[in-house]
Design an enzyme around this catalytic site. Structure first.
Site, PDB file in Angstrom:
ATOM      1  N   CYS A 111       0.814  -1.223   0.000  1.00  0.00           N
ATOM      2  CA  CYS A 111       0.000   0.000   0.000  1.00  0.00           C
ATOM      3  C   CYS A 111       0.847   1.272   0.000  1.00  0.00           C
ATOM      4  CB  CYS A 111      -1.000  -0.002   1.151  1.00  0.00           C
ATOM      5  SG  CYS A 111      -0.306  -0.293   2.781  1.00  0.00           S
ATOM      6  N   ASP A 313      -7.321   5.770  -1.459  1.00  0.00           N
ATOM      7  CA  ASP A 313      -7.034   4.541  -0.718  1.00  0.00           C
ATOM      8  C   ASP A 313      -6.592   3.434  -1.673  1.00  0.00           C
ATOM      9  OD1 ASP A 313      -6.978   2.388   0.981  1.00  0.00           O
ATOM     10  OD2 ASP A 313      -9.032   2.596   1.699  1.00  0.00           O
ATOM     11  N   HIS A 315      -6.220   0.296  -0.928  1.00  0.00           N
ATOM     12  CA  HIS A 315      -6.596  -1.016  -0.405  1.00  0.00           C
ATOM     13  C   HIS A 315      -7.786  -1.639  -1.133  1.00  0.00           C
ATOM     14  CE1 HIS A 315      -4.300   0.886   2.890  1.00  0.00           C
ATOM     15  NE2 HIS A 315      -3.879  -0.341   3.109  1.00  0.00           N
TER      16      HIS A 315
END
Length: 432
Positions: A111, A313, A315
């Site tokens: 990430c 993000d 993820h």
């Protein structure tokens, strides 16, 4: 300094955790969160419930996104368009194994690398297309846009691929598949940029919370090559030329600057004294946002509304995308079309890295003026900006590409040769 590991369990990112009243699927607190299969399962659930994300409130407040302001009440669609135009890099699966025998997905560990890619991609967009460039779905884009996108595809021959970043991380003491912190990814980007001749960036990563103007100008000022200055460094050549022919004889070119400032803004949580200065950085026209997040959950922060940080993000696990037969890349999965996610600034882990892009020297001079005015006015400064190289530091030597006969991809593919790079990971913890 990297974010401290935390096994508190998988958390729904950003505002999803607070805005969704009840998820149909309960997220288990599983200490084996690093396992790809577990993460992929939960992240796919998170993607499904993205429609439940809280919308921006109806307010007269200004929203700042990477140096641009939007009046939320009247410019909401323009704001959302600005956010969706940013290149969005997420976990991917089914790419060729890293190093030939390594992982074929970065789910669970990549990430921060993806956030570093997003920050660098924004710098390249500003360099080639400008900050005001916008992206529209299904609309033909400039050739530079496609070329930028191809720099980040998940292939070992792409200069900023997950393969290159993971393998360069070995030189920073990180095993392939190990989680990176913001300073580590900054050091990796600095070294990979040495092999990127098309973008030709000068990447400066500050040390000890201090940005040195003299060092940056020494690195970024570049003179055209000539026989008279052969064998001299650009800085020495600049001095020689001006001494012999007068200061107006040469006007040094400016190598576009990617400036990264790794910081520790507290011990276990961000010190509120830094909040205003941190938000001020997003207002600067040179802003590339910030790398950071929560323990073992990295996000790319691109702006703020009040005390809520707005972020992209990484993820979400998507399938590897390669170039098509016509040489183009289908970019539909490289832009986030969901509602922006938010996090209260006081929930931010104190280990962060600020990013700035200065295409021309006047942009850097303007940035220095803004820092003097907005950052250095605080009693407890977030970082320092000094004119001269500190005398107790080792001499500053602009980084250069190692002398190898292979391409950057082939060079980095051999981790034994990473010893040519110095390890630069430590920086001073700020007082709290």
């Amino acid at each position: 300094m990297d974010l401290a590991p935390n096994s508190a369990g998988l958390q729904a990112p950003g505002s999803l955790a607070t805005s969704v009243v009840k998820l149909p699927v309960k997220l288990a607190h599983d200490d084996s969160w690093r396992m790809e299969s577990v993460l992929s399962k939960y992240e796919n659930q998170i993607t499904i419930f993205a429609d439940y994300l809280e919308e921006f409130p109806d307010t007269d407040e200004l929203v700042w996104i990477l140096g641009k302001q939007h009046l939320l009440k009247t410019e909401k669609s323009k704001l959302l368009s600005d956010i969706s135009a940013r290149l969005w890099f997420t976990y991917r699966r089914k790419f060729s194994p890293i190093g030939g025998t390594g992982p074929s997905s970065d789910a669970g560990w990549g990430c921060m690398l993806r956030c570093g890619q997003m920050m660098l991609a924004q710098a390249l967009i500003c360099r080639h297309l400008g900050r005001d460039w916008n992206w529209e779905k299904q609309k033909e884009q400039p050739k530079e846009y496609q070329r930028i996108l191809q720099c980040f595809l998940d292939r070992k021959d792409c200069c900023y691929s997950i393969h290159q970043m993971a393998q360069m991380g070995v030189g920073e003491g990180k095993s392939i598949g190990e989680w990176f912190g913001p300073n580590t990814v900054a050091q990796v980007l600095k070294k990979l940029a040495l092999f990127d001749e098309w973008n030709s960036l000068a990447v400066y990563v500050s040390m000890d919370n201090t940005v040195v103007i003299e060092d940056i100008k020494k690195m970024c000022r570049v003179l055209p090559f000539s026989a008279d200055t052969a064998g001299e460094s650009p800085h020495d050549s600049f001095i020689t030329s001006n001494q012999s022919k007068g200061t107006s004889a040469f006007c040094p070119a400016w190598k576009p600057l990617l400036l990264i400032v790794p910081l520790r803004l507290g011990i276990n949580q961000i010190n509120p004294v830094y909040v205003d200065a941190f938000k001020e950085c997003f207002k600067m026209p040179q802003s590339l946002g910030a790398l950071g997040g929560k323990p073992n959950n990295a996000y790319y922060f691109i702006g703020f509304l009040g005390d809520e940080l707005i972020f992209l993000d990484p993820h979400t696990t998507q399938t590897f995308v390669d170039t098509e037969e016509n040489g183009m890349v289908d970019d539909q999965t490289f832009h986030c079309l969901q509602s922006p996610q938010q996090m209260n600034i006081l929930n931010l882990d104190p280990s962060v890295a600020l990013g700035f892009f200065c295409k021309e020297e006047k942009d850097f001079d303007n940035w220095c003026s803004l820092v003097q005015k907005e950052i250095l006015k605080e009693n407890l400064r977030m970082f320092e900006l000094v004119q001269k190289h500190p005398p107790h530091w080792p001499p500053f030597v602009p980084p250069t590409k190692p002398e190898v006969t292979t391409t950057g991809a082939e060079f980095i593919d051999s981790t034994e040769q990473l010893e040519d790079f110095d390890l630069e990971e430590d920086f001073e913890i700020l007082s709290v």
